[in-house]
Structures are given as C-alpha cells and as structure tokens.
Design a protein around this motif. Structure first.
Motif, PDB file in Angstrom:
ATOM      1  N   ARG A  53     -30.368  53.206  58.077  1.00  0.00           N
ATOM      2  CA  ARG A  53     -29.602  52.679  56.935  1.00  0.00           C
ATOM      3  C   ARG A  53     -28.752  53.795  56.310  1.00  0.00           C
ATOM      4  NH1 ARG A  53     -33.381  49.303  52.965  1.00  0.00           N
ATOM      5  NH2 ARG A  53     -31.308  48.960  52.032  1.00  0.00           N
ATOM      6  N   CYS A  54     -27.617  53.407  55.769  1.00  0.00           N
ATOM      7  CA  CYS A  54     -26.726  54.371  55.094  1.00  0.00           C
ATOM      8  C   CYS A  54     -27.310  54.701  53.725  1.00  0.00           C
ATOM      9  CB  CYS A  54     -25.328  53.785  54.946  1.00  0.00           C
ATOM     10  SG  CYS A  54     -24.165  54.935  54.155  1.00  0.00           S
ATOM     11  N   LEU A  55     -27.369  55.962  53.411  1.00  0.00           N
ATOM     12  CA  LEU A  55     -27.960  56.382  52.128  1.00  0.00           C
ATOM     13  C   LEU A  55     -27.176  55.860  50.931  1.00  0.00           C
ATOM     14  CD1 LEU A  55     -28.895  60.071  52.998  1.00  0.00           C
ATOM     15  CD2 LEU A  55     -30.466  58.129  52.680  1.00  0.00           C
ATOM     16  N   ALA A  56     -25.859  55.583  51.133  1.00  0.00           N
ATOM     17  CA  ALA A  56     -25.048  55.074  50.033  1.00  0.00           C
ATOM     18  C   ALA A  56     -25.481  53.683  49.598  1.00  0.00           C
ATOM     19  CB  ALA A  56     -23.575  55.086  50.433  1.00  0.00           C
ATOM     20  N   GLU A  57     -26.310  52.994  50.422  1.00  0.00           N
ATOM     21  CA  GLU A  57     -26.765  51.654  50.059  1.00  0.00           C
ATOM     22  C   GLU A  57     -27.804  51.690  48.940  1.00  0.00           C
ATOM     23  OE1 GLU A  57     -28.252  49.619  53.425  1.00  0.00           O
ATOM     24  OE2 GLU A  57     -26.527  50.090  54.715  1.00  0.00           O
ATOM     25  N   PHE A  58     -28.445  52.834  48.741  1.00  0.00           N
ATOM     26  CA  PHE A  58     -29.573  52.907  47.815  1.00  0.00           C
ATOM     27  C   PHE A  58     -29.076  53.317  46.409  1.00  0.00           C
ATOM     28  CE2 PHE A  58     -31.361  53.400  51.977  1.00  0.00           C
ATOM     29  CZ  PHE A  58     -32.523  52.652  51.925  1.00  0.00           C
ATOM     30  N   ASP A  59     -29.427  52.478  45.436  1.00  0.00           N
ATOM     31  CA  ASP A  59     -29.064  52.773  44.041  1.00  0.00           C
ATOM     32  C   ASP A  59     -30.154  53.641  43.431  1.00  0.00           C
ATOM     33  OD1 ASP A  59     -27.929  52.825  41.544  1.00  0.00           O
ATOM     34  OD2 ASP A  59     -28.576  50.795  40.974  1.00  0.00           O
ATOM     35  N   ALA A  63     -30.482  59.505  46.161  1.00  0.00           N
ATOM     36  CA  ALA A  63     -29.579  59.073  47.228  1.00  0.00           C
ATOM     37  C   ALA A  63     -28.135  59.406  46.874  1.00  0.00           C
ATOM     38  CB  ALA A  63     -29.749  57.573  47.478  1.00  0.00           C
ATOM     39  N   ARG A  64     -27.735  59.175  45.603  1.00  0.00           N
ATOM     40  CA  ARG A  64     -26.361  59.483  45.184  1.00  0.00           C
ATOM     41  C   ARG A  64     -26.082  60.977  45.261  1.00  0.00           C
ATOM     42  NH1 ARG A  64     -27.621  55.337  41.394  1.00  0.00           N
ATOM     43  NH2 ARG A  64     -28.207  56.898  39.808  1.00  0.00           N
TER      44      ARG A  64
END
Length: 692
Positions: A53-59, A63-64
C-alpha cells in the motif's frame, strides 16, 4: 561457521522482526514493501495490511512525515531526518525520531529504509513540540510580544523571534540558559525561589498574574516590561510560558500625560489645579512665622498682551511668555511655586523672611519683567500688573491669600496697570463696593434709574451754544447719585456697558427727535462711546437703524471716543470711522493729549474734531508749558482741517486765552453745567431772542 552473507541475512531478519524500533521499507513510488510489527503498531494496523500500500493513503502524522522525507531524500540522495509527535497506545504523547535512508537495489532500482525510535523522555517531547514543530514555531514567531518557554528548573527551552529581538540575543545564546538571564536584580536573584515555592505550594506570586517588571537586554540595558506567566503541561512535566511586552513607550506616554495634567505645555510651570494642591500642602504646615518665615503670593497679569500677538504673531507672544517665566524663576527664591492661571495670567508663591523682603522682590520682579525681551527675533516690552499679599497670622489657607492678592491686582489695574500693588484692608471694602454696584447696575435700566444730562458746547468768540455733550447719570434708589467715574469702569469690566450704551443711543436720539420740531436742538449732540463698544463692529448698523426712524437728525449726531480706544486697533478703528462717516455721523477724539498724541495716527483717522484734554486747562494762561501745549494742539488740528474743542473751561482768563490761540469751541462750567433735557432746552430758548 556460516558465510558473511548468511550472517547478515540472519541479522537483518532479527532486526526487522524483533527490534523495538519501528522499521519500514518503501520503493520509489512510496509503496510499503516491508514494515515490522513496531511500525505497524504505530499506524494501528498490521504488517500484512501495510504490504503493497502507498504510505500517502494513511491519515497519520508518521505516514505524512515519512512521505515528506521520501521526497527530500529522493531529491538530494541523502538521508532525511524525521521527527513526529504521535499518540501512544497508553493515551500519552510521544515522539518518534529517526530518518529515511536512500537504498540502491541490486537491479539498479531505488528504495528507502526508514528507522524510527520512540522517544519517551519528557524533555525530548517538550523540545520537539516547542522547537521542531513547524506550526508551533510559525505561531510563536508571528506573535508581536516576546514569548519564552522554560521548564520547571527555569531552563529556557524556546524563544520566539520577538523575544530574541527584544532582548538582543540569538536563539543559540538563550536555549539551555536559565531564564533569569533576561532579568536584572533583584528579579534574577529571586526567580528560582518563586518557581520553587509555586511548585511546592501551588500558590502563585507570578503565575497567571500579569504585572509590570523590568527586563535586561544583552547589552545590560534595563527597560520596563509587562510580564504574564502561564503554566502548561507537556507529557508528564510542567513548562512555564512567559509573554513579555516592552512598555517603554506606554510608560513614556503615561508620564507625559501625567506631566501635562500638572504642567502648562508652553511654559512648563504648574497648572492651576496642581498649584493649588502643592501650595495648600505647604500652607497646611504649622504657621511659618513661628519658624522665621512667611509666604508671599504674587498675582501677575500681562496688560494688553493681545497687542503683542496681533502686532507680531502668536509665536512671538509665546516666546515672550516663556522668557517671562524664566525671569520669574530667576528673581524669586528657590522652591517658589509658579503656575499659569490663564493665557497671560500667572501666580507665584514664595517663602520670604518679611513683608519688606516681599515688597523688594515684587519691585525687582516688575523691573525685570518689564525690561526688553528678545522673543523670536523681535524685541518686545511687556506691561505687567502685579498684585501681592503677604501671609499673616490670620491667613491659614491659600484661598484666603489668593483672594487678597487678586484684590491687589485689581487695584493695580484700576489705577492704570503696569505697576505693583500690595493688599490693604481698604481693598476689600472697595471690592465689595464694586460687586454691589455691578449687581445693581445690571437692573438700572429696567428700574428706570438712568438718565441723560447735557452740557453745552459754545462757539469760542460769540459764546453761542452750538452743541452739547450727552452725559450718562445713575441715581440708584439706595445709594443715591453714583459718579460716572465710578460706575462706568464697573460697566466696562462687567460687560454691562454694551446694553447701557445701546440704551444711551436710543435715549439721546429720541430726545433729539423731541427737540428738533421745538427748535431747541443745537447743531450737534455728542455721545461718549467706550473702546470695546466702538470696536464691536455693529455700531454703525445700530446708528443707521436709529437714524432711519428720524432722517431729519442725520448730520446732527456725533460720537466721542478716547484716543487710546482709537489706536488700540487702528485698522478696525479706521473701518468703523469710515462706516460712520458714510451715514453722516461725525466723530471727535476725546481727551486728546492724555495718551499717545501722535500725528502719525491722527492723520489716518477720518474724524472731525479734537477735544483737548481738561488737564491742559489747569493754570492757563499762567502755566506757560500747558499754554504752549494747547497752542500746539490747536495749530496741529487746524493744519489737519479739524475743529478744536477745549474741555474744562472754568474762568474768563482761560476763555480769553483759548480765543486768542484760535480754539474753535469751548466747554466747561463757565458756560453751563450738565443739565436735564428741559433745563438745556431752556438755555437754547434763552439765547434765541438775542440772536434774533
């Protein structure tokens, strides 16, 4: 023994799955290729759910932060640090700190390894929140006031830009030092004691309370500040947040406002209110006479100060007043209290050894203040009246002393001004008399107490009545007849002269209207007009209104003004005289020779007659000096085409001399005293048969 590659693979396996630090591996597209359980736990998920999974998907803050670090590392090819505040599983706050490392795969691809450690030290948590969080840093630097954050030991953890600028330090010079470095003694000495007392007792002397204090800059300069201190908790520890505002300008403005509230902005002396406060406190002490000293109060009034402003401008007048105050402080003793009461009125309270010294000081003061003053490139001379009173055993308050000094000042002004006058008991009686006259004069018109008398003016050679001077008389119902020399000044000072003059004008015109058809009206009737009334600007309009009702009287009414009034405002006088000439009202200069007596102004005034002052009639023709002055005045007037009138003629010898020098008209007791209208008409009728 296993090969090196096998050993490294085994070590990597242990680190990835069993280490306590969080570990993640991502490709160039930010997809998670591997995450150990510690990393997945931070994101509240499992390693299996993260895979691919792309780390940008996680809020999630971590991750940010990693995505931003991946971008930086991909651009620079170097490791990118990561610091991130996270919520721990136990509900507390923590910080993950670490970095993202770029990695080249065997096939030439790009990957990134992230390693992060949970920092549980509260000091590190505070350090992150206060110094490394971009939002907090931006917020603090945007504040106008200085902000300093210190831990429970007083060690500075962070300061904002305003605080650094305010105290003159760089950030590196303050971080880690005790906050007392920003304080002068005794604040720096007692700071740790205050904080310790608060932490032990929870009773604040500073915390949560804004107050004024002092700060110390890097260069040692001490300046006033307003300090507000608040308490905050980060992790399990306490930090203190101080908000600091430089109040130098505010205090300067307050001090200036306080000064101006008690001092005159032009001269710097006390205001009337401050003067009363200071002097009353001094006089409240035991009677100074018992200690070998008295107090003298001087009331000063610049006579005709408006003339200086009008002649030279207000800037010269202001400069003259400042120079005058400087001279007052030079002459009077030290610790003299001086105040400005009004535009050109001042007062001074001085301690003196005796009444004689007070009089000497007053004379010196008058001489010094009336000497020439160089004011803003102009030389001016002040006319000054000084009224003074010396404290005695009966005077306990400033009010009593001031009342007596004011009475003395009034006496000096009534006697012509530009002099020194000390209080005497008779002045109180005179002031009471003036107040009584003012009160009753205000009702004299409605009570029908005023009346007019007419004194004949005769032709010098024939003795025939050709005119009259209308003279105001006041017969008060309790006082009886009051001298014009007494009530006219009262009327001028009180402003009652305006309605009284209007009554006189109306009464004289109405009387002339009665005489004219009866054949008892002489060629001209002259009315005395005061200086203020003459310069009011509406005199010609009022006379035009009165004469409009009686057109037959045009050319028969005249006015008399003193030469002082004529030259007080020469421009206004010329304008008024021109307006009067236009409506056929002649004007005579009264009491000529008693004041300025200057050809330079007489020739500028459109007047028809000069009345020679009665003072020159004394002892002529025996008094050769007076005779010469009268002869000169007659010759000057005739040279200007003016008619001359001599006042105060009482003897045959005076008449004969005046005829011999060519005087045109005469007035005085020799020809008749002021008479009631009927008696005056009888004089006119008595000379008519002889004329026939």
């Amino acid at each position: 023994m296993p090969t090196t590659s096998a050993f490294l693979a085994s070590l990597a396996e242990s680190l990835m799955h069993q280490a306590s630090f969080a570990l993640v591996y991502a490709d160039a597209g930010r997809r998670c290729l591997f995450a150990n359980p510690a990393f997945a736990a931070v994101l509240r998920t499992s390693p299996e759910d993260l895979a691919g999974r792309c780390l940008a998907e996680f809020d999630h803050p971590l991750a940010r932060s990693i995505v931003q670090a991946l971008d930086r590392s991909g651009q620079t090819g170097e490791a990118a640090p990561v610091d991130c505040e996270v919520e721990r599983a136990d509900g507390g706050r923590g910080v993950l700190t670490g970095c993202v490392l770029p990695h080249r795969t065997g096939d030439g691809g790009q990957g990134f390894l992230g390693l992060f450690q949970d920092v549980t030290d509260p000091a590190r948590v505070a350090d992150f929140v206060l110094r490394r969080d971009p939002f907090v840093t931006t917020l603090l630097d945007a504040a106008v006031d200085g902000v300093v954050v210190a831990d429970r030991n007083g060690i500075i953890r962070t300061v904002n830009r305003s605080c650094r600028d305010l105290f003159g330090y760089d950030e590196e010079e303050l971080i880690g030092r005790n906050v007392s470095v920003l304080m002068p003694p005794p604040f720096s000495r007692d700071h740790d004691k205050y904080i310790g007392s608060y932490l032990e007792t929870d009773r604040a002397k500073i915390i949560g309370i804004g107050r004024d204090a002092l700060g110390r800059r890097k260069d040692g300069a001490v300046f006033p500040i307003h300090l507000s201190v608040g308490q905050a908790r980060l992790a399990r520890d306490v930090v203190f947040v101080g908000i600091i505002r430089d109040i130098s300008e505010r205090l300067a403005a307050e001090q200036k406002a306080t000064y101006l509230a008690r001092h005159d902005p032009l001269t710097g002396v006390l205001t009337r209110t401050a003067f009363l406060e200071e002097c009353e406190a001094v006089l409240a002490a035991p009677f100074p006479g018992q200690e070998g000293g008295l107090f003298a109060l001087y009331a000063l009034d610049v006579d005709q100060f408006s003339d200086i402003n009008e002649a030279f401008g207000f800037h010269v007048g202001d400069a003259a007043l400042k120079a005058m105050v400087s001279r007052v402080t030079e002459v009077l003793p030290q610790q003299t209290y001086v105040c400005r009461i009004a535009a050109d009125e001042f007062a001074a309270l001085s301690r003196v050894e005796s009444a004689e010294q007070a009089e000497t000081l007053a004379d010196l003061l008058h001489d010094r203040l009336t000497a020439s003053i160089y004011a803003d490139r102009h030389w001016v001379r002040l006319r000054l009246s000084i009224g003074a009173a010396v404290q005695d055993a009966d005077i306990r308050t400033l009010e009593e002393l001031n009342a007596k000094a004011k009475l003395a000042l009034q006496a000096a002004q009534h006697n012509g001004g530009n002099a020194v006058c000390f209080y005497t008991p008779e002045m109180a009686a005179a002031a009471t008399r003036r107040m009584f006259l003012t009160m009753h004069l205000a009702h004299a018109i409605e009570r029908n107490e005023l009346h007019m008398a007419y004194q004949p003016i005769v032709e010098a050679r024939s003795g025939r009545i050709v005119g009259a001077e209308a003279l105001l008389r006041w017969n008060q119902h309790t006082l009886g007849a009051v001298s014009p020399g007494e009530f006219i000044p009262v009327a001028e000072e009180s402003g009652l002269i305006v309605p009284i003059t209007d009554w006189v004008l109306n009464a004289v015109v109405e009387q002339m209207a009665v005489w004219e058809p009866a054949g008892t009206l002489p060629n001209q009737i002259f009315i005395n007009i005061s200086g203020p009334q003459f310069l009011r600007g509406n005199l010609s309009a009022r006379l035009e209104e009165l004469l409009g009702r009686h057109p037959e009287l045009r050319g028969r009414l005249g006015l008399e003004i003193t030469e002082q009034a004529a030259v007080r405002d020469l421009k206004a006088a010329v304008q008024t005289l021109t307006e009067l000439e236009a409506i056929d009202v002649q004007v005579a200069i009264d009491d000529f020779g008693s004041g300025y007596s200057s050809l330079s102004y007489v020739q500028q005034l459109p007047v028809s007659k000069l009345k020679i002052d009665r003072a020159f009639m004394a002892d002529i023709p025996d008094n050769l000096k007076n005779g010469a002055l009268v002869r000169a005045a007659v010759g000057m007037a005739h040279g200007l085409g003016l008619v001359t009138v001599a006042e105060g003629v009482e003897t045959e010898e005076q008449r004969d001399f005046l005829v011999s020098v060519g005087c045109d008209l005469l007035q005085g007791y020799l020809f008749g005293r002021p008479a009631a209208p009927d008696a005056f008409a009888a004089m006119i009728r008595a000379q008519q048969p002889a004329m026939a």
